[in-house]
Design a protein around this motif. Structure first.
Motif, PDB file in Angstrom:
ATOM      1  N   ASN A   1       0.837  -1.203   0.000  1.00  0.00           N
ATOM      2  CA  ASN A   1       0.000   0.000   0.000  1.00  0.00           C
ATOM      3  C   ASN A   1       0.872   1.253   0.000  1.00  0.00           C
ATOM      4  OD1 ASN A   1       0.425  -0.919   2.928  1.00  0.00           O
ATOM      5  ND2 ASN A   1      -0.234   1.206   3.203  1.00  0.00           N
ATOM      6  N   ILE A   2       0.300   2.364  -0.478  1.00  0.00           N
ATOM      7  CA  ILE A   2       1.108   3.568  -0.661  1.00  0.00           C
ATOM      8  C   ILE A   2       1.241   4.412   0.606  1.00  0.00           C
ATOM      9  CG2 ILE A   2       0.697   3.760  -3.138  1.00  0.00           C
ATOM     10  CD1 ILE A   2      -1.438   5.868  -2.529  1.00  0.00           C
ATOM     11  N   GLU A   3       0.347   4.264   1.571  1.00  0.00           N
ATOM     12  CA  GLU A   3       0.422   5.108   2.756  1.00  0.00           C
ATOM     13  C   GLU A   3       1.361   4.499   3.795  1.00  0.00           C
ATOM     14  OE1 GLU A   3      -2.358   3.593   1.745  1.00  0.00           O
ATOM     15  OE2 GLU A   3      -3.804   5.111   1.082  1.00  0.00           O
ATOM     16  N   SER A   4       1.795   5.344   4.722  1.00  0.00           N
ATOM     17  CA  SER A   4       2.577   4.855   5.848  1.00  0.00           C
ATOM     18  C   SER A   4       1.629   4.524   7.009  1.00  0.00           C
ATOM     19  CB  SER A   4       3.588   5.913   6.300  1.00  0.00           C
ATOM     20  OG  SER A   4       4.340   5.456   7.398  1.00  0.00           O
ATOM     21  N   PRO A   5       1.842   3.380   7.679  1.00  0.00           N
ATOM     22  CA  PRO A   5       2.891   2.399   7.439  1.00  0.00           C
ATOM     23  C   PRO A   5       2.632   1.587   6.171  1.00  0.00           C
ATOM     24  CG  PRO A   5       1.399   1.596   9.124  1.00  0.00           C
ATOM     25  CD  PRO A   5       0.981   2.993   8.817  1.00  0.00           C
ATOM     26  N   ALA A   6       3.700   1.339   5.418  1.00  0.00           N
ATOM     27  CA  ALA A   6       3.596   0.529   4.200  1.00  0.00           C
ATOM     28  C   ALA A   6       3.690  -0.941   4.583  1.00  0.00           C
ATOM     29  CB  ALA A   6       4.710   0.895   3.233  1.00  0.00           C
TER      30      ALA A   6
ATOM     31  N   GLU B   1      -0.957 -12.563   4.059  1.00  0.00           N
ATOM     32  CA  GLU B   1      -0.290 -12.172   5.289  1.00  0.00           C
ATOM     33  C   GLU B   1       0.627 -10.982   5.004  1.00  0.00           C
ATOM     34  OE1 GLU B   1       2.691 -14.927   6.726  1.00  0.00           O
ATOM     35  OE2 GLU B   1       2.861 -15.853   4.736  1.00  0.00           O
ATOM     36  N   VAL B   2       0.919 -10.216   6.035  1.00  0.00           N
ATOM     37  CA  VAL B   2       1.876  -9.121   5.920  1.00  0.00           C
ATOM     38  C   VAL B   2       3.253  -9.668   6.276  1.00  0.00           C
ATOM     39  CG1 VAL B   2       2.575  -6.867   6.797  1.00  0.00           C
ATOM     40  CG2 VAL B   2       0.152  -7.368   6.441  1.00  0.00           C
ATOM     41  N   VAL B   3       4.199  -9.552   5.343  1.00  0.00           N
ATOM     42  CA  VAL B   3       5.518 -10.158   5.543  1.00  0.00           C
ATOM     43  C   VAL B   3       6.620  -9.134   5.797  1.00  0.00           C
ATOM     44  CG1 VAL B   3       4.960 -12.248   4.254  1.00  0.00           C
ATOM     45  CG2 VAL B   3       5.858 -10.255   3.032  1.00  0.00           C
ATOM     46  N   PHE B   4       6.302  -7.843   5.650  1.00  0.00           N
ATOM     47  CA  PHE B   4       7.303  -6.802   5.862  1.00  0.00           C
ATOM     48  C   PHE B   4       6.568  -5.481   6.075  1.00  0.00           C
ATOM     49  CE2 PHE B   4      10.639  -3.772   4.416  1.00  0.00           C
ATOM     50  CZ  PHE B   4      11.706  -4.229   5.174  1.00  0.00           C
ATOM     51  N   ARG B   5       7.132  -4.614   6.894  1.00  0.00           N
ATOM     52  CA  ARG B   5       6.522  -3.293   7.148  1.00  0.00           C
ATOM     53  C   ARG B   5       7.573  -2.204   7.091  1.00  0.00           C
ATOM     54  NH1 ARG B   5       3.359  -6.451  10.653  1.00  0.00           N
ATOM     55  NH2 ARG B   5       1.098  -6.083  10.488  1.00  0.00           N
ATOM     56  N   ASP B   6       7.164  -1.062   6.575  1.00  0.00           N
ATOM     57  CA  ASP B   6       7.983   0.143   6.610  1.00  0.00           C
ATOM     58  C   ASP B   6       7.158   1.196   7.322  1.00  0.00           C
ATOM     59  OD1 ASP B   6       9.435   2.446   6.244  1.00  0.00           O
ATOM     60  OD2 ASP B   6       9.797   2.130   4.109  1.00  0.00           O
ATOM     61  N   THR B   7       7.569   1.575   8.525  1.00  0.00           N
ATOM     62  CA  THR B   7       6.769   2.478   9.366  1.00  0.00           C
ATOM     63  C   THR B   7       7.225   3.928   9.301  1.00  0.00           C
ATOM     64  OG1 THR B   7       8.167   1.976  11.281  1.00  0.00           O
ATOM     65  CG2 THR B   7       6.198   0.622  10.964  1.00  0.00           C
ATOM     66  N   VAL B   8       8.234   4.213   8.475  1.00  0.00           N
ATOM     67  CA  VAL B   8       8.709   5.595   8.336  1.00  0.00           C
ATOM     68  C   VAL B   8       7.584   6.451   7.740  1.00  0.00           C
ATOM     69  CG1 VAL B   8      10.399   7.092   7.224  1.00  0.00           C
ATOM     70  CG2 VAL B   8      11.086   4.839   8.064  1.00  0.00           C
TER      71      VAL B   8
ATOM     72  N   LYS C   1      15.435   5.080  -1.881  1.00  0.00           N
ATOM     73  CA  LYS C   1      14.973   4.089  -0.905  1.00  0.00           C
ATOM     74  C   LYS C   1      14.487   2.860  -1.649  1.00  0.00           C
ATOM     75  CE  LYS C   1      12.087   3.674   3.192  1.00  0.00           C
ATOM     76  NZ  LYS C   1      11.160   4.402   4.093  1.00  0.00           N
ATOM     77  N   LEU C   2      15.297   1.809  -1.589  1.00  0.00           N
ATOM     78  CA  LEU C   2      15.055   0.622  -2.381  1.00  0.00           C
ATOM     79  C   LEU C   2      14.994  -0.598  -1.474  1.00  0.00           C
ATOM     80  CD1 LEU C   2      14.906  -0.093  -5.463  1.00  0.00           C
ATOM     81  CD2 LEU C   2      17.350  -0.600  -5.326  1.00  0.00           C
ATOM     82  N   ALA C   3      13.934  -1.406  -1.640  1.00  0.00           N
ATOM     83  CA  ALA C   3      13.820  -2.667  -0.911  1.00  0.00           C
ATOM     84  C   ALA C   3      14.012  -3.813  -1.888  1.00  0.00           C
ATOM     85  CB  ALA C   3      12.472  -2.775  -0.219  1.00  0.00           C
ATOM     86  N   LYS C   4      14.633  -4.874  -1.402  1.00  0.00           N
ATOM     87  CA  LYS C   4      14.968  -6.017  -2.249  1.00  0.00           C
ATOM     88  C   LYS C   4      14.356  -7.295  -1.684  1.00  0.00           C
ATOM     89  CE  LYS C   4      19.092  -8.444  -4.034  1.00  0.00           C
ATOM     90  NZ  LYS C   4      20.582  -8.468  -3.991  1.00  0.00           N
TER      91      LYS C   4
END
Length: 339
Positions: free
Chosen positions: A90-95, A108-115, A144-147
């Motif tokens: 999703n585009i909003e934070s938290p992603a 399921e949610v497998v990763f979060r970005d809370t910035v 900002k790149l996630a792999k």
């Protein structure tokens, strides 16, 4: 005769479009905005607004299903897949990085970005084991790149610093592309550049482009690459959708230099571009909010083949069928080979 002429011209325009399109069928109607699609198992899979995720069967359009990935009204503008699952952010934070099983559709949610600045613009799978997604920059202005590597998401450290006002557009999930040896990322805004990641050494090269830029609404919105050498970039200015100057460019040297194409001679602002399979880059389709366009000469010239409005993203199903998605619907279009 003067009264009849406008009618004849109008009819002529319809006839011209019909020469390019063999058939056109709306296969989904819903209250949704869709900016990311994937083809799998003869179905169009989509993610969109209000946490919606689903599919429509291309052969039997009555066979369709939709689920909600969250009780919150999340907006999804990304979608990717490996052999066993789909992934959407999703585009909003938290992603939240969702993983959806292809067979059961359990998620399921497998990763979060809370910035707070997290805003993921595109997600791209290079293969079943490797994927990349990128977000608007944090305060340090670094890319900002996630792999995704062998089933796990991690943040990828890099030294790419974005210029002031340089960002990216979450318009169609297609400002990332990959070829055998490289990942390509397109930026936009006050600067519109191409970032080229070498898979062998994880090093970036950065190239300037002549695409319109300088304002937050301008720049590259979508890219596609045939191979390590030939690629195309499209975009424009979403606040001036009819503007068609310096909004299409191609490269023949792996992104190092870009040549403007059809400036002043195309249908305007464009959000998605896709090279036709097995056409060696010669045939390309593109879509913007106000048009569907086609090139049969490597992007040098373009024909508007439809005045359909409200589509943001497209994808080839095979060599003569394309699906389009956007505001409230998905369209399947069969294109004549003589385009």
């Amino acid at each position: 005769m003067k009264k009849l002429l406008p009618f004849l011209l109008s009819f002529s325009g319809i006839f011209t479009f019909s020469q390019q399109i063999e058939s056109s069928e709306t296969i989904l109607n819903d209250k949704i905005s869709i900016r990311a699609i994937e083809i799998y198992d003869n179905k169009v899979w989509y993610s969109g607004t209000d946490s919606k995720f689903g599919f429509v069967d291309l052969k039997n359009t009555a066979n369709q299903k939709q689920i909600k990935l969250s009780e919150k009204k999340l907006q999804f503008r990304t979608l990717g897949q490996d052999k066993k699952a789909f992934y959407a952010i999703n585009i909003e934070s938290p992603a939240e990085f969702f993983k959806i099983d292809k067979k059961s559709l359990k998620y399921e949610v497998v990763f979060r970005d809370t910035v707070k600045t997290a805003f993921y613009d595109a997600l791209h799978f290079v293969n079943d084991k490797l994927a990349y997604t990128f977000s608007d920059a944090d305060k340090d202005s670094k890319l900002k790149l996630a792999k995704f590597d062998n089933g796990k998401w991690t943040m990828l450290k890099n030294d790419v610093v974005l210029n002031e006002g340089e960002a990216a557009f979450a318009a169609s999930n297609t400002n990332i592309s990959s070829t055998k040896n490289y990942l390509w990322i397109a930026t936009g805004g006050k600067a519109s550049r191409i970032l080229k990641l070498n898979f062998k050494n994880n090093q970036f090269k950065i190239f300037n482009t002549p695409v319109i830029q300088g304002e937050s609404s301008q720049g590259i919105y979508s890219i596609d690459f045939l191979d390590d050498t030939f690629g195309i970039a499209v975009g424009g200015d979403y606040t001036k959708q009819e503007a068609n100057i310096n909004n299409i460019a191609t490269t023949n040297d792996g992104g190092e230099t870009w040549q403007i194409q059809a400036s002043g001679k195309n249908a305007g602002y464009t959000t998605c571009v896709k090279i036709k399979p097995n056409s060696k880059g010669k045939e390309i389709i593109s879509v913007g909010d106000q048009h569907i366009s086609y090139s049969s000469d490597f992007g040098k010239t373009w024909k508007k083949i439809s005045e359909e409005k409200g589509f943001f993203v497209c994808e080839w199903v095979n060599q003569d069928t394309v699906v389009f998605a956007g505001k409230d619907r998905i369209l399947k279009m069969k294109i004549k080979k003589s385009v």
